[in-house]
Design an enzyme around this catalytic site. Sequence first.
Site, PDB file in Angstrom:
ATOM      1  N   HIS A  17      19.802 -22.658  -0.358  1.00 23.71           N
ATOM      2  CA  HIS A  17      19.172 -21.836   0.179  1.00 23.71           C
ATOM      3  C   HIS A  17      20.403 -21.205   1.081  1.00 23.71           C
ATOM      4  O   HIS A  17      21.026 -19.796   1.068  1.00 23.71           O
ATOM      5  CB  HIS A  17      18.369 -21.310   0.801  1.00 23.71           C
ATOM      6  N   ARG A  90      20.461 -21.966 -10.370  1.00 22.40           N
ATOM      7  CA  ARG A  90      20.657 -23.865 -10.771  1.00 22.40           C
ATOM      8  C   ARG A  90      20.858 -24.555 -11.543  1.00 22.40           C
ATOM      9  O   ARG A  90      21.565 -25.310 -12.163  1.00 22.40           O
ATOM     10  CB  ARG A  90      19.849 -24.743  -9.545  1.00 22.40           C
ATOM     11  N   SER A 128      12.707 -26.920  -2.765  1.00 25.46           N
ATOM     12  CA  SER A 128      12.329 -26.740  -2.040  1.00 25.46           C
ATOM     13  C   SER A 128      10.504 -27.486  -2.474  1.00 25.46           C
ATOM     14  O   SER A 128      10.402 -28.259  -1.792  1.00 25.46           O
ATOM     15  CB  SER A 128      11.857 -24.848  -1.598  1.00 25.46           C
TER      16      SER A 128
END
Length: 161
Positions: A17, A90, A128
Amino acid sequence: MRIALYPGSFDPPTHGHLSIIQRGLKIFDGLTVAVLRNPAKDALFSVEERVSLLKGALGNDRRVEVKTFSGLLVKFAQQEGVNTVLRGLRAVSDFEYEFQMANMNRKLDSGIETLFMMTGEDYFYISSRFVRDVARLGGEVAGLVPPNVQAALAEKFPRKD
Ligand code: PNS
């Protein structure tokens, strides 16, 4: 001033991030990091904790604001007077979800554009969810998250050894 919204769950914020934020700031004059308030989701960190972790990791960069939102992202963008949404991409696996979301947001408000940045090659495997799992299972998260997030994870999952 060109401002973009960078929305997400950030549970917790990762180096991935932060990398998108730093690179986004090369394109935009400012970014509003928008943390979703989603009561339905099982979160590890409260929204307030996530905001504070983001602020701690970002330091005093006046170009970045951290806010929370609930409901539709496009409504929040309208409230903020921002028409660009920044998202990191990603891998191929992210594509379908991101493609649907970007198109849904554009359908809801044709004035909203989504801009994707490829995650840096050092971070493309970080999510995450995996960070939460690794921390929960006692693995090393240094290098995946900034030091303040590392400390917060250590508090959530104290080592037993
Ligand atoms: O970090 P995440 O979980 O991938 O972020 C997802 C987020 C917060 C960007 C997305 O869930 C969102 O915008 N939610 C708000 C609800 C919304 O606007 N839904 C319609 C578009 S799909």
